[in-house]
Motif scaffolding. Structure first.
Motif, short mmCIF file in Angstrom:
data_model
loop_
_atom_site.label_atom_id
_atom_site.label_comp_id
_atom_site.label_asym_id
_atom_site.label_seq_id
_atom_site.Cartn_x
_atom_site.Cartn_y
_atom_site.Cartn_z
N LYS A 9 -8.96 25.13 59.90
CA LYS A 9 -8.82 26.49 59.35
C LYS A 9 -9.32 26.59 57.92
O LYS A 9 -9.93 27.59 57.53
N THR A 10 -9.06 25.55 57.13
CA THR A 10 -9.39 25.65 55.70
C THR A 10 -10.03 24.38 55.13
O THR A 10 -10.21 24.27 53.92
N VAL A 11 -10.39 23.41 55.97
CA VAL A 11 -10.97 22.12 55.57
C VAL A 11 -9.93 21.26 54.86
O VAL A 11 -9.64 20.14 55.27
N LEU A 12 -9.35 21.76 53.77
CA LEU A 12 -8.32 21.05 53.01
C LEU A 12 -6.93 21.46 53.50
O LEU A 12 -6.76 22.55 54.08
N GLY A 13 -5.92 20.64 53.21
CA GLY A 13 -4.55 20.95 53.61
C GLY A 13 -3.92 22.02 52.74
O GLY A 13 -4.40 22.34 51.65
N LYS A 14 -2.79 22.57 53.20
CA LYS A 14 -2.10 23.66 52.48
C LYS A 14 -1.70 23.25 51.07
O LYS A 14 -1.85 24.01 50.12
N GLY A 15 -1.14 22.04 50.93
CA GLY A 15 -0.70 21.57 49.62
C GLY A 15 -1.85 21.44 48.65
O GLY A 15 -1.74 21.82 47.47
N PRO B 88 -17.73 30.66 59.30
CA PRO B 88 -17.36 31.98 58.79
C PRO B 88 -15.85 32.15 58.62
O PRO B 88 -15.39 32.71 57.64
N ARG B 89 -15.07 31.65 59.59
CA ARG B 89 -13.63 31.80 59.51
C ARG B 89 -13.03 30.96 58.39
O ARG B 89 -12.12 31.41 57.68
N GLN B 90 -13.52 29.72 58.21
CA GLN B 90 -13.03 28.88 57.11
C GLN B 90 -13.30 29.53 55.77
O GLN B 90 -12.44 29.55 54.89
N LEU B 91 -14.49 30.11 55.63
CA LEU B 91 -14.85 30.78 54.38
C LEU B 91 -13.92 31.96 54.12
O LEU B 91 -13.42 32.15 53.00
N ALA B 92 -13.66 32.75 55.16
CA ALA B 92 -12.78 33.92 55.01
C ALA B 92 -11.37 33.50 54.65
O ALA B 92 -10.73 34.10 53.78
N ASN B 93 -10.88 32.42 55.29
CA ASN B 93 -9.53 31.95 55.01
C ASN B 93 -9.38 31.49 53.56
O ASN B 93 -8.39 31.81 52.88
N LEU B 94 -10.35 30.76 53.07
CA LEU B 94 -10.31 30.26 51.69
C LEU B 94 -10.41 31.40 50.69
O LEU B 94 -9.74 31.40 49.66
N GLU B 95 -11.26 32.39 51.00
CA GLU B 95 -11.40 33.54 50.09
C GLU B 95 -10.13 34.38 50.04
O GLU B 95 -9.84 35.00 49.02
N GLU B 96 -9.38 34.39 51.11
CA GLU B 96 -8.11 35.14 51.12
C GLU B 96 -7.08 34.48 50.21
O GLU B 96 -6.28 35.15 49.57
N ILE B 97 -7.12 33.15 50.14
CA ILE B 97 -6.11 32.40 49.40
C ILE B 97 -6.48 32.26 47.92
O ILE B 97 -5.64 32.43 47.04
N LEU B 98 -7.74 31.93 47.65
CA LEU B 98 -8.15 31.60 46.28
C LEU B 98 -8.58 32.84 45.50
O LEU B 98 -9.31 33.68 46.04
N PRO B 99 -8.17 32.97 44.25
CA PRO B 99 -8.46 34.17 43.46
C PRO B 99 -9.83 34.14 42.77
O PRO B 99 -9.97 34.54 41.62
#
Length: 411
Positions: A56-62, A87-98
């Protein structure tokens, strides 16, 4: 007073598994150099060892939470992930990181957009960027508010992200049509060149190994030469002649790199096709690089993919003045030198002659003085080693030639 350009503050990150451990750190070092080449400044590096890469995000949640804190604390403008994101990994990371997030592929595309000078080079970059953007358009549309220019937005990406899929498809078709026309002209130019240019030599190698320096030393071509990745993008051809008379052309090509994204290999395949039509390949290697073996393998693997297995290769180990300790070459035949040191040109010429003597067939030929015009052709298209004028008014010539011009000396 002109304001000094402020570099973007970049965080580079990546995750690796045990089987990727050996080359991961060199890949991260390369990523940092790519960021610098794209005119960014690496502020933070954050890596993670995992049993499996998170789908989902390549790296772990922590780890992502840690990166999130670093982005805020260090006022980071851009996060670059050392892999090709879905595309989904990119979207997930963009949602989390400011802040904005791009992957290794988009970073390389951005550098290509900076480097392309010729019409074909610009078209190839545009095509590769659109191919990259199309599957990501839907998931990226929700995050366009974070785009304000900078690394990863140059070239077509800067203006096309906010357009609809239909418009990108139209752009794609237009570019493909233009590329077909450019390819026709290039093939015609190549045909004319190969008929009259003598020996055609392609310069290949890992990016920043010294291909442009080689061309400048030998032909004084004044090509763009700098200690950075992808300094040369568009192929450049220059003619040269040995003092023995042999005429040759050298073609500089785009540098290869680890994990070169498939979209880039495909996009520049027509440019790299120049390599397939060469008589010889000179593989320029940075002998001082700690990753020399892996870089050599990367280039040789890509040459195999391009169908160049049957073309003779001379390996030129460059930057020998920067090698620490004993040096053990792994490719044969080879030359070891430092292109920026005095005498490099003479070493290259001697090495070329020795290489041709090894791979070409020796010949002897008696040429009547009445056919003296043929002598010039022999000097231009073969390696004339010795020539004597006899009492019978004939030129007795010994030399080396390849099958391409065997008709000149075979009776």
């Amino acid at each position: 007073m002109v304001e000094k350009l402020t570099k973007e503050r970049v965080l580079v990150c990546g995750a690796y598994t045990q089987k990727e451990k050996e080359h991961f750190q060199s890949s991260m070092e390369e990523l940092k150099r790519l960021v610098e080449t794209a005119q960014g400044e690496v502020i933070v590096e954050n890596i993670q060892h995992r049993e499996d890469i998170d789908q989902k995000t390549v790296l772990g949640k922590g780890k992502i939470a840690e990166i999130q804190e670093q982005v805020i604390a260090e006022n980071i403008d851009l996060v670059v992930v050392n892999t090709s994101l879905t595309p989904r990994q990119l979207a997930n990371l963009e949602e989390i990181l400011p802040c904005r997030v791009i992957d290794r592929t988009q970073l390389i595309l951005d550098i290509f957009a900076l480097r392309a000078r010729s019409k074909e080079g610009k078209l190839q970059v545009a095509k590769a960027q659109i191919d990259y953007l199309l599957p990501r358009l839907t998931v990226m549309n929700g995050h366009l508010s974070k785009l304000g220019g900078g690394i990863g937005t140059r070239g077509p990406g800067e203006t096309k992200l906010e357009t609809d899929r239909r418009h990108l498809h139209r752009q794609q078709l237009r570019i493909q049509k233009e590329l077909k026309e450019v390819k026709k002209h290039r093939e015609l130019a190549r045909k004319n060149r190969t008929q009259n240019s003598g020996l055609n030599i392609g310069l290949v190698g890992y990016t920043n190994a010294g291909k442009s320096t080689f061309l400048n030393v030998l032909t004084q071509a004044e090509t763009y030469e700098k200690d950075e990745l992808f300094a040369t993008l568009d192929p450049l051809t220059r003619q040269y002649r040995l003092k023995e008379g042999l005429k040759m052309t050298f073609t500089d090509t785009v540098g290869f790199i680890q994990d070169l994204p498939t979209t880039l290999v495909e996009a520049f395949h027509s440019t790299l096709e120049e390599t397939q039509n060469m008589d010889l390949l000179f593989h320029i290697v940075d002998a001082s690089s700690p990753e020399r073996d892996e870089q050599e393998k990367t280039v040789l693997r890509l040459l195999d993919e391009l169908g160049c297995q049957s073309i003779p290769v001379l390996t030129i180990y460059n930057k020998m003045d920067q090698v620490a300790g004993d040096f053990v070459p792994t490719q044969f035949p080879h030359l070891c030198l430092s292109l920026k040191e005095r005498g490099a040109k003479e070493e290259i010429e001697t090495g070329i002659i020795k290489f041709l003597q090894e791979i070409w067939q020796p010949y002897t030929y008696s040429l009547p003085v009445s056919e003296v015009q043929k002598l010039y052709a022999l000097q231009e298209f073969t390696l004339v080693e010795k020539m004597e004028f006899s009492e019978e008014e004939t030129y007795n010539i010994t030399g080396y030639g390849n099958q391409k011009y065997a008709y000149l000396y075979e009776k």
